[in-house]
Structures are given as structure tokens and as C-alpha cells.
Scaffold this motif. Structure first.
Motif, PDB file in Angstrom:
ATOM      1  N   LEU A  95      -4.666 -25.386 -55.900  1.00 58.70           N
ATOM      2  CA  LEU A  95      -5.432 -26.655 -55.448  1.00 58.70           C
ATOM      3  C   LEU A  95      -4.320 -28.018 -56.003  1.00 58.70           C
ATOM      4  O   LEU A  95      -4.374 -28.946 -55.185  1.00 58.70           O
ATOM      5  CB  LEU A  95      -6.470 -26.934 -56.155  1.00 58.70           C
ATOM      6  N   PHE A  96      -3.899 -27.954 -57.136  1.00 63.58           N
ATOM      7  CA  PHE A  96      -2.793 -29.003 -57.234  1.00 63.58           C
ATOM      8  C   PHE A  96      -1.740 -29.061 -56.631  1.00 63.58           C
ATOM      9  O   PHE A  96      -0.968 -30.376 -56.046  1.00 63.58           O
ATOM     10  CB  PHE A  96      -2.372 -28.888 -58.827  1.00 63.58           C
ATOM     11  N   SER A  97      -1.106 -27.897 -55.892  1.00 63.94           N
ATOM     12  CA  SER A  97      -0.145 -27.897 -55.085  1.00 63.94           C
ATOM     13  C   SER A  97      -0.352 -28.566 -53.879  1.00 63.94           C
ATOM     14  O   SER A  97       0.525 -28.971 -53.133  1.00 63.94           O
ATOM     15  CB  SER A  97       0.526 -26.493 -55.176  1.00 63.94           C
ATOM     16  N   LEU A  98      -1.468 -28.446 -53.408  1.00 66.47           N
ATOM     17  CA  LEU A  98      -1.963 -28.984 -52.143  1.00 66.47           C
ATOM     18  C   LEU A  98      -1.585 -30.711 -52.195  1.00 66.47           C
ATOM     19  O   LEU A  98      -1.742 -30.996 -51.102  1.00 66.47           O
ATOM     20  CB  LEU A  98      -3.597 -28.749 -51.793  1.00 66.47           C
TER      21      LEU A  98
ATOM     22  N   ASP B 169     -11.364 -21.910 -45.726  1.00 65.23           N
ATOM     23  CA  ASP B 169     -11.300 -22.530 -47.232  1.00 65.23           C
ATOM     24  C   ASP B 169     -10.056 -23.229 -47.798  1.00 65.23           C
ATOM     25  O   ASP B 169     -10.192 -24.186 -48.252  1.00 65.23           O
ATOM     26  CB  ASP B 169     -11.386 -21.266 -48.270  1.00 65.23           C
ATOM     27  N   ASP B 170      -8.946 -22.653 -47.173  1.00 69.16           N
ATOM     28  CA  ASP B 170      -7.644 -23.524 -47.738  1.00 69.16           C
ATOM     29  C   ASP B 170      -7.505 -24.792 -47.009  1.00 69.16           C
ATOM     30  O   ASP B 170      -7.153 -25.662 -47.401  1.00 69.16           O
ATOM     31  CB  ASP B 170      -6.337 -22.529 -47.074  1.00 69.16           C
ATOM     32  N   ALA B 171      -7.877 -24.869 -45.655  1.00 67.95           N
ATOM     33  CA  ALA B 171      -7.986 -26.010 -44.875  1.00 67.95           C
ATOM     34  C   ALA B 171      -9.089 -27.050 -45.524  1.00 67.95           C
ATOM     35  O   ALA B 171      -8.682 -28.237 -45.785  1.00 67.95           O
ATOM     36  CB  ALA B 171      -8.461 -25.850 -43.461  1.00 67.95           C
ATOM     37  N   GLY B 172     -10.223 -26.461 -45.954  1.00 68.54           N
ATOM     38  CA  GLY B 172     -11.309 -27.512 -46.638  1.00 68.54           C
ATOM     39  C   GLY B 172     -10.713 -28.087 -47.846  1.00 68.54           C
ATOM     40  O   GLY B 172     -10.945 -29.067 -48.179  1.00 68.54           O
ATOM     41  N   SER B 173      -9.981 -27.138 -48.678  1.00 67.70           N
ATOM     42  CA  SER B 173      -9.375 -27.548 -49.932  1.00 67.70           C
ATOM     43  C   SER B 173      -8.464 -28.453 -49.873  1.00 67.70           C
ATOM     44  O   SER B 173      -8.607 -29.538 -50.590  1.00 67.70           O
ATOM     45  CB  SER B 173      -8.822 -26.514 -50.596  1.00 67.70           C
ATOM     46  N   LYS B 174      -7.626 -28.481 -48.781  1.00 68.48           N
ATOM     47  CA  LYS B 174      -6.465 -29.461 -48.597  1.00 68.48           C
ATOM     48  C   LYS B 174      -7.055 -30.847 -48.055  1.00 68.48           C
ATOM     49  O   LYS B 174      -6.772 -31.842 -48.671  1.00 68.48           O
ATOM     50  CB  LYS B 174      -5.764 -28.871 -47.443  1.00 68.48           C
TER      51      LYS B 174
ATOM     52  N   VAL C 170       0.742 -25.811 -44.822  1.00 67.21           N
ATOM     53  CA  VAL C 170       1.433 -24.366 -44.198  1.00 67.21           C
ATOM     54  C   VAL C 170       2.483 -23.891 -45.477  1.00 67.21           C
ATOM     55  O   VAL C 170       2.806 -22.866 -45.602  1.00 67.21           O
ATOM     56  CB  VAL C 170       2.404 -24.802 -42.910  1.00 67.21           C
ATOM     57  N   ASP C 171       3.303 -25.007 -46.134  1.00 64.66           N
ATOM     58  CA  ASP C 171       4.189 -24.384 -47.123  1.00 64.66           C
ATOM     59  C   ASP C 171       3.521 -23.871 -48.292  1.00 64.66           C
ATOM     60  O   ASP C 171       3.900 -22.627 -48.884  1.00 64.66           O
ATOM     61  CB  ASP C 171       5.151 -25.729 -47.802  1.00 64.66           C
ATOM     62  N   VAL C 172       2.383 -24.172 -48.790  1.00 59.40           N
ATOM     63  CA  VAL C 172       1.643 -23.438 -49.708  1.00 59.40           C
ATOM     64  C   VAL C 172       1.222 -22.225 -49.272  1.00 59.40           C
ATOM     65  O   VAL C 172       1.216 -21.156 -50.086  1.00 59.40           O
ATOM     66  CB  VAL C 172       0.211 -24.202 -50.258  1.00 59.40           C
ATOM     67  N   THR C 173       0.879 -22.089 -48.097  1.00 60.03           N
ATOM     68  CA  THR C 173       0.405 -20.619 -47.849  1.00 60.03           C
ATOM     69  C   THR C 173       1.522 -20.029 -47.620  1.00 60.03           C
ATOM     70  O   THR C 173       1.242 -18.652 -48.004  1.00 60.03           O
ATOM     71  CB  THR C 173      -0.445 -21.045 -46.238  1.00 60.03           C
ATOM     72  N   ILE C 174       2.512 -20.195 -47.113  1.00 61.43           N
ATOM     73  CA  ILE C 174       3.837 -19.426 -47.038  1.00 61.43           C
ATOM     74  C   ILE C 174       4.095 -18.726 -48.331  1.00 61.43           C
ATOM     75  O   ILE C 174       4.243 -17.480 -48.598  1.00 61.43           O
ATOM     76  CB  ILE C 174       5.006 -20.018 -46.389  1.00 61.43           C
ATOM     77  N   ILE C 175       4.078 -19.819 -49.392  1.00 64.33           N
ATOM     78  CA  ILE C 175       4.334 -19.198 -50.737  1.00 64.33           C
ATOM     79  C   ILE C 175       3.320 -18.372 -51.558  1.00 64.33           C
ATOM     80  O   ILE C 175       3.588 -17.390 -51.991  1.00 64.33           O
ATOM     81  CB  ILE C 175       4.459 -20.622 -51.659  1.00 64.33           C
ATOM     82  N   PHE C 176       1.958 -18.617 -50.804  1.00 66.48           N
ATOM     83  CA  PHE C 176       1.126 -17.868 -51.392  1.00 66.48           C
ATOM     84  C   PHE C 176       0.961 -16.417 -51.024  1.00 66.48           C
ATOM     85  O   PHE C 176       0.791 -15.367 -51.775  1.00 66.48           O
ATOM     86  CB  PHE C 176      -0.295 -18.712 -51.131  1.00 66.48           C
ATOM     87  N   PHE C 177       1.430 -16.385 -49.678  1.00 64.94           N
ATOM     88  CA  PHE C 177       1.575 -14.797 -49.021  1.00 64.94           C
ATOM     89  C   PHE C 177       2.706 -14.173 -49.273  1.00 64.94           C
ATOM     90  O   PHE C 177       2.838 -13.003 -48.943  1.00 64.94           O
ATOM     91  CB  PHE C 177       1.248 -15.136 -47.405  1.00 64.94           C
TER      92      PHE C 177
END
Length: 133
Positions: free
Chosen positions: A100-103, A30-35, A109-116
Motif C-alpha cells: 500500500l505504501f508503494s502505491l 482490490d489493487d485498483a481500489g487500494s490505489k 502497473v509497476d507495483v503489480t509487475i513487481i508483485f507478480f
């Protein structure tokens, strides 16, 4: 008798591990598709709208399948705390839009790190604001 209980418990653990692994895989897709879609100039509002319609379709399908009747199945979604649910839903929409805006501005990878990192921050802040220990 103890062997049977151990087997049942290990099956539950295995099922839990498999479901968590599958869930993490789907979130990654989902994250990769959103990006990909954000970089292809789809607006985050479009992505959130599409996501919401997919969720509604899935919930209605499950509801009808469980009760075989749409009106009976919808009763499962009634609540006495609809204001709380609306606040939570609005916060979820805002969170999704920020993600989504942050993407558009950061690598996935940066957005995912911050999210987790958010559960770690919530745990630390719960001690301060909620007085939890």
C-alpha cells in the motif's frame, strides 16, 4: 465409465479455471481500489485495518453458518502452532503495508509487475537457501 470420469475431471478443471479467473479479477479490483484510496489520502494503516475487520466478519459469518453456533464454529480456528500463524500473520501485514505504501510512489502497473515477479524470485532463491531442486 471412462466418459463419466473424463466429464467429472473436465468439470473440475472448468470450475478451477473459473475460480482462478474470478480470483484474479477480484485481486485486480482490490489493487485498483487500494490505489484510488491511497491517492485520495487514506493512510495504508486505515486500509489494512478495514481489510482486517472485513476478513474477521466474513470468517465469523462462515463459521456460524457452518455450525449454526458461534462457539462451535470458532473451534475450527484452533491450532497447536499459533506462534507460526502469528509470525505468518505479521509478515502478511507488513507485506500488505509495503504494497500500500508503494502505491503512493509508483503506478499501479509497476507495483503489480513487481508483485507478480515475487514467485519467480522465490523459486530462484529456494534453490540457494533451501537447497531445493
Amino acid at each position: 465409465m471412462q466418459t463419466k470420469n473424463w466429464i467429472e475431471k473436465s468439470n473440475k478443471n472448468l470450475n478451477g479455471i473459473l475460480l482462478m479467473t474470478a480470483g484474479i479479477f477480484v485481486v485486480s479490483l482490490d489493487d485498483a481500489g487500494s490505489k484510488y484510496l491511497v491517492e485520495a489520502d487514506y493512510h495504508p494503516f486505515q486500509l489494512m485495518g478495514l481489510s482486517a475487520w472485513i476478513v474477521v466478519f466474513i470468517l465469523l459469518t462462515i463459521s456460524v453458518a457452518r455450525k449454526r453456533n458461534l462457539s462451535l464454529g470458532l473451534s475450527a480456528f484452533r491450532t497447536e502452532h499459533w506462534r507460526r500463524h502469528m509470525v505468518r500473520a505479521c509478515l502478511s501485514v507488513v507485506t500488505g503495508l509495503f504494497f500500500l505504501f508503494s502505491l503512493k510512489f509508483f503506478k499501479l502497473v509497476d507495483v503489480t509487475i513487481i508483485f507478480f515477479m515475487s514467485p519467480i524470485a522465490m523459486t530462484a532463491l529456494s534453490a540457494v537457501f533451501l537447497k531445493e531442486h
